[in-house]
Design a protein around this motif. Sequence first.
Motif, PDB file in Angstrom:
ATOM      1  N   UNK A 146       0.841  -1.199   0.000  1.00 59.37           N
ATOM      2  CA  UNK A 146       0.000   0.000   0.000  1.00 59.37           C
ATOM      3  C   UNK A 146       0.876   1.249   0.000  1.00 59.37           C
ATOM      4  N   UNK A 147       0.264   2.396  -0.150  1.00 57.31           N
ATOM      5  CA  UNK A 147       1.020   3.643  -0.059  1.00 57.31           C
ATOM      6  C   UNK A 147       1.614   3.764   1.338  1.00 57.31           C
ATOM      7  N   UNK A 148       2.913   3.953   1.390  1.00 59.26           N
ATOM      8  CA  UNK A 148       3.606   3.955   2.670  1.00 59.26           C
ATOM      9  C   UNK A 148       4.854   4.816   2.579  1.00 59.26           C
ATOM     10  N   UNK A 149       5.319   5.281   3.738  1.00 60.48           N
ATOM     11  CA  UNK A 149       6.575   6.023   3.812  1.00 60.48           C
ATOM     12  C   UNK A 149       7.755   5.102   4.086  1.00 60.48           C
ATOM     13  N   UNK A 150       7.501   3.808   4.158  1.00 62.23           N
ATOM     14  CA  UNK A 150       8.548   2.836   4.473  1.00 62.23           C
ATOM     15  C   UNK A 150       9.400   2.579   3.230  1.00 62.23           C
ATOM     16  N   UNK A 151      10.525   3.282   3.134  1.00 59.15           N
ATOM     17  CA  UNK A 151      11.383   3.168   1.952  1.00 59.15           C
ATOM     18  C   UNK A 151      12.031   1.785   1.858  1.00 59.15           C
ATOM     19  N   UNK A 152      12.400   1.204   2.984  1.00 57.56           N
ATOM     20  CA  UNK A 152      13.046  -0.111   2.949  1.00 57.56           C
ATOM     21  C   UNK A 152      12.110  -1.156   2.352  1.00 57.56           C
TER      22      UNK A 152
END
Length: 329
Positions: A146-152
């Motif tokens: 999903x849309x997330x700020x989790x770059x890893x």
Amino acid sequence: MVFSHPWLLWLLPLAILPLLLQRAHAKHYSWVNMLPADPLSDLVGLLLKALAVLTLVFIIIGLSAPHTKEQSVERIGVGAQIALVLDRSASMDDPFSGSTDATGNTTVGETKSVAAARLITEFVKSRQQDMFGMITFSNSAMYVLPLSENKKAIISAVQATSGNALFQTNIGSGLTSSAGLFNKIPDSGSRAVILVSDGAGRMDANTQQKIKDWFDRLHLSLYWIVLRQPDGLSIFDTTYKPVEDQPLPAEIELYEFFKTLKTPFKAYEAEDPKSLQLAMNDINNREKKPIKYFEKIPGRDYSNVCFVIAAIMISLLLSVKYLEVKTWH
């Protein structure tokens, strides 16, 4: 203030033990009424007991791991909400055109999937304030993230696409699924879908209308990067005319459909990793609009603070113990 191990706080009543216990040599004298009163010594003794109580209190609180809660602070930055829609059809395992050196030796270039994964990874790393989601597709869409700020997480997902590919190319399924990523997500002010494929599939009228409606309602820009062979058909070839009574090639038909979208659309063609890099750079420059985003600020851990205070108090108690006059027998 919250505690990671709140059950340890039940040990706090043990902290009053220093007030209940007396020093070991306090009973050596059976009668001391003839001695003059010593208020200063009584006060010092009380303070030392209070210091011992506080030492135990801080040790127990430190063991319970006190910390503040995570906070979200609204910021104004530059970025976008981006959905990556990546082709996983078998043709993505074909290499880009190789290069020929001065001796006439030809080297095989990177496969399309490997080059795309490498350059998209660099793109994600360069976008510090973006939210990313991901859909892959072959004969059907596959929901990845999903849309997330989790770059890893998104980088790991992108790099996984460089493995073995699957079967057909169902772009319609991939695009409708990508639009669903933005549903129920607050609009940051800049939204985009990046479609990377080396071909096109035909979409029925219902799918086309659904894509039009969803992209318009959700304010989604579309970037289409076509990975093609140097001698392949160009979607920008305005002189191409199909054989009589034959439909347009799927790539050109899809390109003509995308141009009818009410939201911004931009297409690119990449014949090698260099041209793919140029396409990603152009998208990077275009999607730099002011957006609102929430920065997560982790809570602060106060365990070490409690232990430091307890250590200082223990040092004071040991110092007083060292200075204490030994009992005379």
